[in-house]
Design a protein around this motif. Structure first.
Motif, mmCIF file in Angstrom:
data_model
loop_
_atom_site.group_PDB
_atom_site.id
_atom_site.type_symbol
_atom_site.label_atom_id
_atom_site.label_comp_id
_atom_site.label_asym_id
_atom_site.label_seq_id
_atom_site.Cartn_x
_atom_site.Cartn_y
_atom_site.Cartn_z
ATOM 1 N N TYR A 81 -55.578 67.361 95.304
ATOM 2 C CA TYR A 81 -54.482 68.927 95.247
ATOM 3 C C TYR A 81 -55.084 70.229 94.853
ATOM 4 O O TYR A 81 -54.841 70.762 95.620
ATOM 5 N N ILE A 125 -55.155 65.089 90.629
ATOM 6 C CA ILE A 125 -55.285 67.105 90.171
ATOM 7 C C ILE A 125 -56.335 67.883 90.902
ATOM 8 O O ILE A 125 -55.774 68.618 91.844
ATOM 9 N N GLU A 185 -47.897 65.271 91.659
ATOM 10 C CA GLU A 185 -46.357 64.689 91.057
ATOM 11 C C GLU A 185 -46.251 63.858 90.804
ATOM 12 O O GLU A 185 -46.623 62.693 89.398
ATOM 13 N N LEU A 230 -50.436 70.274 84.732
ATOM 14 C CA LEU A 230 -49.697 70.353 86.265
ATOM 15 C C LEU A 230 -48.819 71.535 84.950
ATOM 16 O O LEU A 230 -47.531 71.478 86.124
#
Length: 522
Positions: free
Chosen positions: A310, A307, A322, A181
């Motif tokens: 996402y 992730i 997150e 991220l």
């Protein structure tokens, strides 16, 4: 022709990692050994479902190794006990642990050149293996588990002994190190942490949308019969079928379910609590902690899956993912570092000199305080509660009531299926009970009933009035909160982060403070 055994590789019940380099090749001269050890059920009293989940996972793992062409010797509980009893009857071996007795049995039978262990994650087991190294008839070696993201040999470089380490800075370091991220060295979205956006309470409409949890039906009846025969004490609801995933395939299924059905709202409601839904015990939490802690899943593959979801789903925003990444990459790795940097002294710390006994309702959930009734009852029913129930409901009560942290540790370690000492101890003795004097957190996580009311609907169904502190209908949490502040005013009153709480306490009249201090909230 008999097979020569050069190595015996012992696998503990929380080392079920099919991806470990040990298994990259089939070797006829290697024997893998696993055992259901009585010692693992008696160092504290465990929830029946926790024991069953680990035994089922261990058996499934041993079967998968055999199917993969590896040589495996597996000792069920009755086998382990029989070997221990035989060793006890032999002169000079009466003090052997069950583990030592099994290894001695294996050595006598196979005469290996080396015995190997993956590095245990708990201090007591590492000490036991190191003791074996000193006394064994053949060389005993320890290899890495290949599981954690921060290497073991870096822990003492990153975590100073007996000193506070800020988790947020550790988390940022791990984000940068693994490039998760991140965008050109900066946090994606311009912020490291979206925690402030992840504290929503469930509305009536939200309650209707909570997904039905994905559970499994792993038959545990044989396990319970074995425990009965061995006279193993345990507690909690004994479900005939265990909900927890006990194989890697089941764990991958649960991970996929979480990413698909729970991650879109995970962060938003990760602190919420309710008693108004049949799915209240699960909500949007992943419930992957057992799979990760047993090493059926690697933490990096879990992070990557979240992730990836996402990146490919428009209904999952950055705050949701997150918050999830922070729990695994940040908090999980952080508490492991705290544990190993401070053990074994950490397990005896009691900075607030708490010495009260654990109330009986911790074993049956029979209390009129609805927040505790729901959270403890859920723990007894499912061997699970989410982090806010553990910290801010059950843990908060223990902190305020001054329960001896030894008793709190033992209960938490026993009741939750995902609880292993390396992760449980810093969470309980440190984060929850402030018994470490500030190594984990810079202030106690103490809260009155107002917090419970803000984050849940528990208070609406409670016999006590959350807005009252004194009287028969007063919320006990309120009184215990103020008594806690008064009891520790000499030390906590100097803590800048407690200044607002103490300002409110001293704002009360002398008479009101005296009534609260002298009241009983048991």
């Amino acid at each position: 022709m008999s097979t020569t055994t050069k190595e015996i590789r012992f696998i503990f019940g929380d080392q079920l990692n099919q991806q470990h380099s040990w298994f990259s090749e089939q070797r006829e001269d290697v024997l893998y050994a696993m055992a259901e050890l009585p010692q693992e059920m008696t160092y504290v009293k465990h929830h029946a479902q926790k024991i069953a989940a680990f035994f089922l996972a261990m058996r499934a793992f041993a079967d998968s190794l055999k199917q993969g062409g590896h040589r495996v010797e597996y000792f069920r509980l009755n086998d382990s006990i029989a070997i221990k009893e035989k060793a006890r009857a032999e002169k000079g071996r009466s003090t052997n642990s069950c583990l030592a007795s099994i290894l001695s049995n294996l050595y006598d039978h196979y005469q290996p050149e080396t015995i190997l262990f993956q590095r245990p994650d708990e201090w007591r087991l590492l000490a036991q293996v190191q003791n074996l190294q000193a006394k064994a008839k053949t060389p005993v070696a320890i290899v890495d588990t290949e599981h954690f993201l921060l290497p073991s040999d870096e822990i003492n470089q990153v975590f100073p002994q007996s000193k506070h380490k800020k988790m947020e800075f550790f988390y940022r370091m791990m984000r940068k190190r693994f490039d998760l991220l991140m965008e050109e060295g900066e946090p994606e979205g311009g912020r490291w942490n979206f925690d402030s956006e992840n504290r929503k309470k469930l509305s009536k409409q939200d309650l209707k949308d909570i997904p039905e949890p994905k559970v499994f039906s792993n038959d545990a009846t044989d396990i319970y019969a074995l425990l009965n025969d061995a006279g193993v004490e345990r507690f909690g609801v004994e479900k005939a079928c265990i909900d927890w995933p006990v194989t890697r395939d089941q764990s991958i299924e649960l991970l996929a379910f979480f990413c698909d059905s729970c991650l879109p709202l995970f962060g938003k409601f990760q602190d919420a609590m309710t008693d108004q839904s049949p799915n209240a015990w699960s909500l949007y939490h992943s419930r992957l902690s057992f799979s990760i802690n047993a090493k059926l899943l690697h933490p990096r593959e879990v992070i990557d899956a979240a992730i990836d979801a996402y990146r490919n789903r428009s209904d999952i925003d950055l705050a949701q993912v997150e918050g999830f990444v922070r729990q695994i990459l940040g908090w999980r790795e952080f508490v492991r570092g705290i544990y190993w940097a401070n053990m074994p002294e950490y397990a005896t710390q009691n900075s607030l000199n708490a010495n009260a006994d654990l109330p009986d309702f911790f074993w049956d959930g029979d209390t009129d305080m609805n927040c505790l009734k729901q959270s403890i009852g859920q723990s007894l029913d499912h061997a699970y509660a989410h982090h806010i129930q553990r910290l801010m409901i059950i843990g908060n009560y223990c902190l305020l009531a001054g329960i001896n942290p030894d008793h709190v540790d033992a209960w938490y370690l026993g009741v939750y299926a995902d609880a292993l000492e390396w992760v449980q101890l810093p969470n309980t003795r440190g984060m929850s009970q402030f018994a470490d004097g500030g190594i984990v957190g810079t202030k106690p996580y103490a809260a009155s009933g107002a917090y419970v009311n803000r984050m849940s609907d528990y208070c609406k169904s409670c016999e006590f009035n959350v807005k009252e502190t004194v009287g028969d209908n007063a919320c006990p949490i309120n009184g215990l909160y103020w008594q806690f502040l008064d009891r520790h005013a000499d030390t906590l009153g100097k803590n800048p982060r407690m200044a607002f709480a103490y300002k409110n306490w001293w704002r009360k009249s002398d008479e009101e403070r005296e009534i609260i201090v002298k009241s009983s909230y048991a």
